[in-house]
Motif scaffolding. Structure first.
Motif, mmCIF file in Angstrom:
data_model
loop_
_atom_site.group_PDB
_atom_site.id
_atom_site.type_symbol
_atom_site.label_atom_id
_atom_site.label_comp_id
_atom_site.label_asym_id
_atom_site.label_seq_id
_atom_site.Cartn_x
_atom_site.Cartn_y
_atom_site.Cartn_z
ATOM 1 N N MET A 31 57.870 83.257 119.836
ATOM 2 C CA MET A 31 56.736 84.162 120.009
ATOM 3 C C MET A 31 57.171 85.553 120.472
ATOM 4 N N GLY A 32 58.221 86.038 119.886
ATOM 5 C CA GLY A 32 58.649 87.390 120.225
ATOM 6 C C GLY A 32 59.473 87.484 121.494
ATOM 7 N N GLN A 33 59.721 86.327 122.146
ATOM 8 C CA GLN A 33 60.535 86.376 123.362
ATOM 9 C C GLN A 33 62.019 86.341 123.029
ATOM 10 N N GLY A 34 62.351 86.542 121.769
ATOM 11 C CA GLY A 34 63.761 86.590 121.379
ATOM 12 C C GLY A 34 63.905 87.565 120.236
ATOM 13 N N ASN A 35 65.073 88.171 120.133
ATOM 14 C CA ASN A 35 65.376 89.128 119.065
ATOM 15 C C ASN A 35 66.565 88.589 118.294
ATOM 16 N N PRO A 36 66.495 88.512 116.958
ATOM 17 C CA PRO A 36 67.639 87.948 116.234
ATOM 18 C C PRO A 36 68.942 88.624 116.648
ATOM 19 N N SER A 37 69.969 87.840 116.876
ATOM 20 C CA SER A 37 71.240 88.370 117.380
ATOM 21 C C SER A 37 71.957 89.200 116.346
ATOM 22 N N VAL A 38 72.667 90.217 116.817
ATOM 23 C CA VAL A 38 73.427 91.073 115.910
ATOM 24 C C VAL A 38 74.905 91.023 116.218
ATOM 25 N N GLY A 39 75.310 90.136 117.087
ATOM 26 C CA GLY A 39 76.727 90.038 117.431
ATOM 27 C C GLY A 39 76.907 88.917 118.421
ATOM 28 N N PRO A 40 78.155 88.605 118.770
ATOM 29 C CA PRO A 40 78.381 87.499 119.701
ATOM 30 C C PRO A 40 78.157 87.878 121.153
ATOM 31 N N LEU A 41 77.803 89.146 121.400
ATOM 32 C CA LEU A 41 77.461 89.560 122.764
ATOM 33 C C LEU A 41 76.115 90.258 122.715
ATOM 34 N N ALA A 42 75.286 90.061 123.728
ATOM 35 C CA ALA A 42 73.990 90.724 123.754
ATOM 36 C C ALA A 42 74.201 92.230 123.877
ATOM 37 N N PRO A 43 73.316 93.039 123.263
ATOM 38 C CA PRO A 43 73.499 94.492 123.233
ATOM 39 C C PRO A 43 73.666 95.137 124.606
ATOM 40 N N VAL A 44 73.118 94.547 125.679
ATOM 41 C CA VAL A 44 73.256 95.214 126.979
ATOM 42 C C VAL A 44 74.648 95.060 127.568
ATOM 43 N N THR A 45 75.425 94.141 127.034
ATOM 44 C CA THR A 45 76.764 93.915 127.580
ATOM 45 C C THR A 45 77.703 95.025 127.158
ATOM 46 N N TRP A 46 78.460 95.546 128.091
ATOM 47 C CA TRP A 46 79.442 96.574 127.757
ATOM 48 C C TRP A 46 80.477 95.986 126.826
#
Lengths: 512, 306
Positions: free
Chosen positions: A304-319
């Motif tokens: 229900m929108g509580q997730g965004n399809p992943s674009v890599g093996p690390l979440a975007p907020v991770t440096w």
């Protein structure tokens, strides 16, 4: 008959006598309800985000994460790394004090880290800091950390909750277990009381060196049943709740007394391959599985929108994370890849999932359906967390892990690519951390090289290549979606600090 | 009679032994390692091992059981793996909550059930009878989870007259007790009604009426007293069910009772806590059964224990 009524009345009176008078809800307090109680208040000996967020209010670290995961000075005003990159020197502020009045000077910092690294004590979080070989007091308020090899993520690790500075003398005096309930740090809040599973109370530290919090008492009151928790928020018995069920979020958005706050976390959800199984030897087979699943549909309809399809093996907020794009949903390509790899008729695999991850069962069932459409049949096993952590995560050898594909939550609590890649994907003999026995020599060498340099640009390039391998070329997992951290509050509660590790703190909060 | 009571009380240690043995073995045969759960996913093998040794879980099973049982006889149920606190103190703080819930729930179900049952029997086949029996059926069939949440919705959220969370005041016990007592009330209502209907047809009731006693005296002093015997059985059994069934109610109403502690401890594989809580519930059940059996003797003078 008479005896009976006397007995009943006596029982009733005895029972009623025990009921205590209520604690009225004062204006100067904030009540927070999670689904579980904290496990302990020693930042080095806990691993759940619920306890960790409380320690963020009780302790200070040398540095700290801001809400966008940038690192800011905290107890340390500045820091330098030596020419040979082997010594990190931190210059501390001189006005920080523990809750018992003792100064937080270089000696106290050294004592705190020596305790962290004490192998006899066996603190749960010590593996995070093994790169530190020695801690030296250079001056009253200057402390130095030595490493054997250059360590690019040293400062990021110092921002981790486990790097909170404790009063080591007090901690040792109490012992590991008792200290979990009697913490002494230097943070904006002090520990007041804790009744297990009922109420944990923190009180404002009026002698804090930094900005003093506006709210006097913070009460942690766990409410395990989700519907009860939501109800308590709506009726005003609690001010902030977490773990809001997706179905309730929609309903709460219509309640004018409630506000919903969300941020993207450093976490993802997906499934890992058990590389010890022959079926996964050919990367094309794994890529086929990846292309067979419609991540968009799962994120929108299941989560229900509580997730965004992943674009890599690390979440975007991770440096250090890199955006490679969502893996394309292409069942035809899957079937082609399977045929190329020698499996035109598909095969059968065994999947394991656990409801501990939100919608863990539903996601697994959806995956089963997608796989069946490209010819891969599967059996699904649903286990509770205790069993899952024993039979999947328990430090097994390759012949002991009995499934092919299992659900996993990926999270990087240091906000740095190293922790998100090294423990979980570098070659190791048992699956203590690398749960799927992934092994790729080029990946390993990239990761270890990035670990040993402090040149952040060089690290970025190395991590980009490493992620390319583990995400696209030789995939070790199917990353489905990045997770959102959602909390719900009463209207009028402001100034909450949410961190992408599913944590919220209240040092800047106020209630209208 | 005292001999009888003494004999029954002597059963307690036997019950303790058997229950403790069963719980102990079952816990250790299900997969799941408490040391690993405590240490967490990221922990190294050495840390897990250290924790396992600290908890005494590295010793062979018979040794663990013997040390557990001998401590138990001294009144020491060990320390909770999760919190480190003595199990005895955790149980002592939580048990009263569950006890109150069970008592209030039982009292409610007795009052409501007996009253409804008597009226239904007295006015058999009337409208009152039908309505009462349908409500009783709902009480028996409604899942406590559903009923509890419904009551919360109506009284805590919409009407805002009762609190939703906690166990600090008497008010906090009202909704959970009603939820717990509903099934018992339904069962007791139906039981009372059928027992009363049986009794009302007896000769001695006809004699009482012939003697000219008021209908109220006939029903309450003569008929009900005899009809109550099977009902007391139900009450005794229900109490045991309430003690354990409080798990759901404690979760829904967020009350710090023993039922919740039991279930949470299982998830954590907190062996000492599970053992302690199950033992306490088992002992309470035995004691309650004894009290119920003794009540038979007071209610029915024909029953005599030796």
């Amino acid at each position: 008959m008479k005896v009976w009524s006397v007995v009943v009345v006596a029982l009733l009176l005895v029972s009623i006598a025990g009921c205590v008078s209520p604690g009225a809800k004062e204006a100067e307090q904030l009540v927070y309800s999670a689904n579980v109680d904290a496990r302990g208040l020693c930042p080095q000996n806990i691993n759940d985000s619920n306890s960790a967020q409380i320690t963020l209010m009780l302790y200070d670290g040398l540095v700290k994460f801001d809400e966008d995961l940038s690192i800011i000075p905290w107890l340390a005003e500045r820091w330098v790394v030596s020419e040979d990159e082997l010594t990190w020197t931190f210059y501390l502020r001189d006005d920080a004090k523990f809750h018992n009045g003792k100064p937080v000077d270089a000696k106290a910092v050294k004592a705190s880290f020596d305790r962290l690294l004490d192998t006899d004590l066996g603190l749960i979080r010590s593996p995070l800091f093994t790169m530190i070989t020695e801690v030296t007091v250079v001056d009253d308020y200057v402390v130095a950390f030595s490493t054997d090899e250059p360590c690019g993520f040293m400062v990021a690790t110092m921002a981790h909750t486990a790097a909170g500075i404790v009063d080591a003398e007090h901690a040792y005096a109490l012992g590991k277990d008792a200290y979990m309930k009697d913490p002494i740090g230097s943070g904006p809040y002090k520990f007041s009381s804790w009744t297990e599973d009922e109420e944990l109370v923190l009180v404002r530290n009026d002698d804090y060196w930094g900005d003093k919090p506006k709210i006097k008492n913070i009460v942690y009151r766990p409410i395990p049943e989700a519907s009860s928790r939501v109800l308590a928020l709506q009726s005003g018995e609690t001010d902030v709740i977490t773990q809001v069920p997706e179905t309730d979020i929609v309903r709460l958005q219509e309640d004018e007394n409630v506000e919903i706050l969300s941020i993207w976390t450093a976490g993802q959800r997906g499934f890992r391959f058990n590389h010890a199984r022959e079926i996964w030897n050919d990367p094309r087979v794994r890529r086929a599985v990846s292309h067979a699943i419609d991540r968009q549909a799962i994120a929108e309809n299941l989560m229900m929108g509580q997730g965004n399809p992943s674009v890599g093996p690390l979440a975007p907020v991770t440096w250090g994370s890199h955006n490679f794009g969502v893996i394309e949903y292409n069942p035809e390509l899957s079937k082609q890849l399977l045929a190329d790899a020698g499996y035109p008729d598909g095969f059968t695999i065994h999947i394991v999932t656990t409801p501990r991850y939100a919608k863990g069962v539903e996601i697994a069932e959806a995956v089963q359906t997608y796989l069946r459409a490209v010819g891969i049949e599967s059996t699904l096993e649903i286990v509770e967390w205790g069993i899952f952590s024993q039979t999947i995560l328990g430090g097994l050898t390759p012949d002991e892990l009995t499934c092919d594909f299992f659900i996993m939550g990926f999270a990087t609590f240091t906000g740095d690519a190293d922790w998100g890649l090294r423990p979980v994907y570098t070659t190791q003999p048992t699956n203590e951390n690398n749960y799927g026995f992934y092994s790729n020599a080029e990946f390993d060498s990239l990761i270890f090289e990035a670990m040993k340099t402090t040149d952040q640009d060089k690290r970025l390039a190395l991590y980009k290549r490493a992620q390319e391998i583990v995400y696209l070329e030789d995939p070790t997992a199917v990353w489905l979606f990045d997770t959102k951290y959602t909390i719900a509050t009463r209207k009028g509660v402001n100034g909450l600090s949410m961190l992408p590790f599913s944590m919220v703190t209240f040092q800047k909060a106020w209630i209208d | 009679m005292t001999q009888y009571i003494a004999r029954r009380l002597l059963q307690l240690p036997l019950v303790l032994f058997v229950v403790s043995l069963i719980v102990f073995s079952m816990l250790r045969f299900i997969p799941g390692d408490p040391a690993r759960i405590l240490a967490g996913e990221d922990a190294k093998a050495e840390t897990v091992e250290l924790i396992r040794i600290e908890l005494g879980l590295d010793k062979p099973l018979p040794v663990q059981y013997v040390s557990f049982f001998t401590s138990l006889l001294r009144g020491d149920m060990g320390n909770s793996i999760r919190t480190g606190r003595p199990v005895t103190s955790e149980v002592v703080t939580r048990f009263p909550v569950t006890m109150r819930l069970a008592v209030f729930g039982t009292v409610l179900s007795i009052l409501l059930g007996v009253f409804a049952g008597v009226i239904s029997a007295a006015k058999q086949y009337s409208g009152v009878d039908a309505v009462a029996m349908v409500i009783a059926l709902i009480g028996v069939s409604a899942p406590s989870f559903w009923l509890g949440l419904l009551l919360l919705l109506v009284f805590s959220l919409w009407l805002k007259i009762l609190p939703a969370v906690g166990a600090s005041t008497l008010l906090h016990y009202i909704l959970p007790s009603v939820t717990l007592g509903a099934r018992g009330a339904g069962i007791i209502a139906r039981q009372t009604r059928s027992a009363m209907l049986d009794v009302i047809r007896q000769d001695y009731v006809r004699t009482a009426r012939a003697k000219g006693l008021s209908e109220r005296t006939v029903i309450y002093s003569h008929a009900l007293r005899n009809a109550l015997i099977p009902v007391i059985t139900v009450i005794g059994l229900q109490f045991g069910v309430l003690l354990a069934g409080s798990v759901i109610v404690e979760k829904v109403f967020t009350m710090p009772g023993i039922g919740r502690a039991m279930v949470d401890s299982i998830a954590f594989r907190d062996y000492p806590m599970v053992q302690g809580t199950v033992l306490v519930v088992a002992v309470s059940f035995v004691v309650v059964n004894l009290v119920v059996d003794l009540l038979y003797a007071t209610v029915d003078p024909r029953i005599h224990y030796s």
